[in-house]
Design a protein around this motif. Structure first.
Motif, PDB file in Angstrom:
ATOM      1  N   ARG A 212       0.822  -1.205   0.000  1.00  0.00           N
ATOM      2  CA  ARG A 212       0.000   0.000   0.000  1.00  0.00           C
ATOM      3  C   ARG A 212       0.861   1.263   0.000  1.00  0.00           C
ATOM      4  O   ARG A 212       1.876   1.327   0.671  1.00  0.00           O
ATOM      5  N   ILE A 213       0.424   2.239  -0.771  1.00  0.00           N
ATOM      6  CA  ILE A 213       1.042   3.566  -0.784  1.00  0.00           C
ATOM      7  C   ILE A 213       0.000   4.552  -0.240  1.00  0.00           C
ATOM      8  O   ILE A 213      -1.102   4.627  -0.779  1.00  0.00           O
ATOM      9  N   PRO A 214       0.285   5.299   0.820  1.00  0.00           N
ATOM     10  CA  PRO A 214       1.585   5.510   1.479  1.00  0.00           C
ATOM     11  C   PRO A 214       1.790   4.684   2.751  1.00  0.00           C
ATOM     12  O   PRO A 214       2.777   4.873   3.439  1.00  0.00           O
ATOM     13  N   LEU A 219       6.342   7.579  -0.947  1.00  0.00           N
ATOM     14  CA  LEU A 219       7.070   7.784  -2.201  1.00  0.00           C
ATOM     15  C   LEU A 219       7.228   9.257  -2.531  1.00  0.00           C
ATOM     16  O   LEU A 219       6.294  10.041  -2.415  1.00  0.00           O
ATOM     17  N   LEU A 220       8.448   9.614  -2.962  1.00  0.00           N
ATOM     18  CA  LEU A 220       8.766  10.996  -3.343  1.00  0.00           C
ATOM     19  C   LEU A 220       9.617  10.996  -4.604  1.00  0.00           C
ATOM     20  O   LEU A 220      10.600  10.258  -4.688  1.00  0.00           O
ATOM     21  N   GLY A 221       9.234  11.807  -5.599  1.00  0.00           N
ATOM     22  CA  GLY A 221      10.000  11.947  -6.830  1.00  0.00           C
ATOM     23  C   GLY A 221      10.620  13.329  -6.952  1.00  0.00           C
ATOM     24  O   GLY A 221      10.648  14.108  -5.993  1.00  0.00           O
ATOM     25  N   VAL A 222      11.102  13.647  -8.144  1.00  0.00           N
ATOM     26  CA  VAL A 222      11.695  14.958  -8.435  1.00  0.00           C
ATOM     27  C   VAL A 222      11.196  15.438  -9.790  1.00  0.00           C
ATOM     28  O   VAL A 222      11.028  14.637 -10.714  1.00  0.00           O
ATOM     29  N   ASP A 223      11.002  16.719  -9.926  1.00  0.00           N
ATOM     30  CA  ASP A 223      10.632  17.469 -11.141  1.00  0.00           C
ATOM     31  C   ASP A 223       9.234  18.062 -11.048  1.00  0.00           C
ATOM     32  O   ASP A 223       8.922  19.034 -11.722  1.00  0.00           O
ATOM     33  N   ASN A 235      -1.653   9.779  -6.330  1.00  0.00           N
ATOM     34  CA  ASN A 235      -0.855  10.892  -6.849  1.00  0.00           C
ATOM     35  C   ASN A 235       0.472  10.983  -6.096  1.00  0.00           C
ATOM     36  O   ASN A 235       0.537  10.784  -4.887  1.00  0.00           O
ATOM     37  N   THR A 236       1.547  11.294  -6.863  1.00  0.00           N
ATOM     38  CA  THR A 236       2.898  11.238  -6.312  1.00  0.00           C
ATOM     39  C   THR A 236       3.394  12.597  -5.833  1.00  0.00           C
ATOM     40  O   THR A 236       3.294  13.595  -6.552  1.00  0.00           O
ATOM     41  N   SER A 237       3.967  12.607  -4.646  1.00  0.00           N
ATOM     42  CA  SER A 237       4.648  13.801  -4.141  1.00  0.00           C
ATOM     43  C   SER A 237       5.950  13.986  -4.904  1.00  0.00           C
ATOM     44  O   SER A 237       6.558  13.022  -5.371  1.00  0.00           O
ATOM     45  N   LEU A 275      12.849  24.073  -5.625  1.00  0.00           N
ATOM     46  CA  LEU A 275      11.936  24.991  -4.954  1.00  0.00           C
ATOM     47  C   LEU A 275      11.497  24.403  -3.611  1.00  0.00           C
ATOM     48  O   LEU A 275      11.993  24.762  -2.578  1.00  0.00           O
ATOM     49  N   ASN A 276      10.564  23.479  -3.642  1.00  0.00           N
ATOM     50  CA  ASN A 276      10.082  22.876  -2.406  1.00  0.00           C
ATOM     51  C   ASN A 276       9.382  21.559  -2.726  1.00  0.00           C
ATOM     52  O   ASN A 276       9.166  21.219  -3.895  1.00  0.00           O
ATOM     53  N   VAL A 277       9.043  20.823  -1.699  1.00  0.00           N
ATOM     54  CA  VAL A 277       8.314  19.565  -1.874  1.00  0.00           C
ATOM     55  C   VAL A 277       6.834  19.865  -2.045  1.00  0.00           C
ATOM     56  O   VAL A 277       6.242  20.594  -1.245  1.00  0.00           O
ATOM     57  N   VAL A 278       6.243  19.306  -3.098  1.00  0.00           N
ATOM     58  CA  VAL A 278       4.797  19.382  -3.306  1.00  0.00           C
ATOM     59  C   VAL A 278       4.219  18.061  -2.803  1.00  0.00           C
ATOM     60  O   VAL A 278       4.434  17.004  -3.408  1.00  0.00           O
ATOM     61  N   THR A 279       3.531  18.120  -1.682  1.00  0.00           N
ATOM     62  CA  THR A 279       3.036  16.905  -1.045  1.00  0.00           C
ATOM     63  C   THR A 279       1.689  16.492  -1.638  1.00  0.00           C
ATOM     64  O   THR A 279       0.750  17.277  -1.678  1.00  0.00           O
ATOM     65  N   ARG A 280       1.655  15.240  -2.111  1.00  0.00           N
ATOM     66  CA  ARG A 280       0.406  14.636  -2.581  1.00  0.00           C
ATOM     67  C   ARG A 280       0.182  13.351  -1.784  1.00  0.00           C
ATOM     68  O   ARG A 280       0.809  13.129  -0.767  1.00  0.00           O
ATOM     69  N   GLN A 281      -0.703  12.496  -2.260  1.00  0.00           N
ATOM     70  CA  GLN A 281      -1.111  11.331  -1.475  1.00  0.00           C
ATOM     71  C   GLN A 281       0.024  10.371  -1.149  1.00  0.00           C
ATOM     72  O   GLN A 281       0.033   9.736  -0.096  1.00  0.00           O
ATOM     73  N   SER A 282       1.010  10.252  -2.035  1.00  0.00           N
ATOM     74  CA  SER A 282       2.031   9.212  -1.865  1.00  0.00           C
ATOM     75  C   SER A 282       2.941   9.422  -0.664  1.00  0.00           C
ATOM     76  O   SER A 282       3.635   8.496  -0.241  1.00  0.00           O
ATOM     77  N   SER A 283       2.963  10.643  -0.109  1.00  0.00           N
ATOM     78  CA  SER A 283       3.774  10.871   1.097  1.00  0.00           C
ATOM     79  C   SER A 283       2.997  11.615   2.175  1.00  0.00           C
ATOM     80  O   SER A 283       3.589  12.165   3.103  1.00  0.00           O
TER      81      SER A 283
END
Length: 397
Positions: A212-214, A219-223, A235-237, A275-283
């Protein structure tokens, strides 16, 4: 009028962000530039010399492109054409490179996930790709410096094609990781790979087993590629980067070089800042083995916009303030008050990116003294909130 070739994968948000930055610069300084978009298939089918010949034929002044490691990019310089490599698997010498502040992005990822209370971490990257290696280094260095009992696992896949990855290898790796685990993926495409593999595990499990996520995997990505992040389920952070600002700086560099004779020109890398972390459901989760620390984290998250006092939190847990502070410092590496301030500044950063004024963002997060906010913001971010708002593009998400 400058003529520029843009040779890249236009399906990527990164490339479109660079184009927007270039357009913004040309409009701001009144340059009527002509930008020619060239498909990567020309380079792949006919080689880099064909691209050089095309640039000469069309009397192009500069090229910004995704080059292969063995491309003879010096051919552009030899023909008086300014060449700039968009972040590649390697760094080129002799020409300019558009590069991310990759190490610092790894640092940001580690701090973001550490602040959520995790002790198990993993990195999923692209093997022998310089920007992935640098992000991995910043991530692992920060975790090691945290002086907390943590586990760190790493998996790097050699094939960098986002459409071709080994489901079995990744699924076996995910299954072996201690749970819950916080995974930093080297970019949004690889983060999306993780969500797809979790789906693969669920579909192919005979007994209904799933990751299960999270809850099991954060999970955290970049871009912060909006399309990829929002198509991932959940949705991915992601760490947002100032690609538009990078495009703007690239255009400024080209403009400066055009006023120099070919023999006077110099190569200078262009840095794209995070810039900064955009937090979505995955984290969007807080975890900790210590029930009192976990309850403290949840309380802070739920009341972040209020004027939280440490005593308010102490009233919610059946231990003394001294014991709670000691346990919190052991798990998070900072005091409860320090953690609250850091989370509030991070949230203000997000609000500024969304277009709020400094005063409105301060009001939402309970700062009544703008001077105090400015001092605190600069301590964490290195610049004042007014400077941050001025230099960063406002992106709705």
């Amino acid at each position: 009028m400058a003529r520029i070739i843009f040779m890249t994968d236009f399906s990527e948000a990164y490339a479109r962000g660079l184009l927007l930055g270039i357009a913004k610069y040309s409009q701001n300084v009144g340059r009527a530039w002509s930008i020619c978009r060239l498909s990567l298939s020309i380079r792949d089918k006919y080689g880099i010399k064909a691209v050089v010949d095309y640039a000469k034929k069309m009397k192009m002044d500069a090229i910004i492109g995704q080059f292969k490691p063995d491309d003879d990019v010096e051919l552009f310089t030899e023909n008086g054409i300014i060449a700039i490599a968009q972040e590649s698997t390697v760094r080129f010498s002799g020409i300019s490179n558009i590069v991310g502040d990759n190490y610092n992005e790894g640092v940001i990822a580690a701090k973001h996930l550490l602040n959520k209370g995790f002790t198990n971490f993993a990195y999923y990257g692209a093997k022998n790709v310089i920007w992935s290696d640098e992000r991995q280094q910043g991530f692992s260095d920060t975790l090691k410096a945290a002086k907390r009992p943590i586990t760190l696992s790493e998996l790097e896949i050699s094939n960098t094609d986002v459409w071709e990855y080994d489901y079995e290898t990744v699924s076996q790796w995910l299954e072996r990781l201690p749970k819950p685990v916080a995974i930093f993926a080297c970019d949004d495409n690889r983060a999306n790979n993780i969500t797809e593999v979790c789906r693969y595990i669920r579909i192919n499990s005979a007994n209904g087993h799933r990751l299960r996520i999270p809850e099991d995997i954060t999970l955290l990505g970049v871009d912060n590629d909006e399309t990829i992040c929002r198509l991932s389920i959940p949705n991915t952070s992601s760490i947002a980067i100032d690609v538009v600002g990078g495009g703007y700086d690239t255009a400024k560099y080209i403009d400066q070089q055009l006023y120099l004779k070919p023999e006077e020109r110099f190569a200078e890398d262009i840095l794209v800042h995070p810039l900064n972390v955009v937090t979505r459901q995955s984290s969007d989760i807080l975890v900790n083995d210590d029930p009192y620390v976990a309850k403290t984290l949840r309380y802070i998250s739920a009341n972040l916009s209020n004027k939280i006092k440490v005593d308010d939190i102490v009233n919610e847990v059946p231990v003394s303030r001294r014991i709670l502070e000691e346990r919190f410092k052991k798990e998070l590496g900072t005091s409860i008050y320090g953690y609250i301030i850091q989370m509030r500044i991070d949230r203000i950063t997000e609000l500024l990116r969304e277009g709020l004024s400094v005063s409105d963002a301060a009001y939402q997060m309970g700062f009544s003294d703008i001077k105090n906010l400015s001092r605190t913001f600069k301590k964490f971010k290195g610049i004042s909130p007014f400077e941050y708002r001025k230099m960063k593009p406002h992106i709705q998400h």
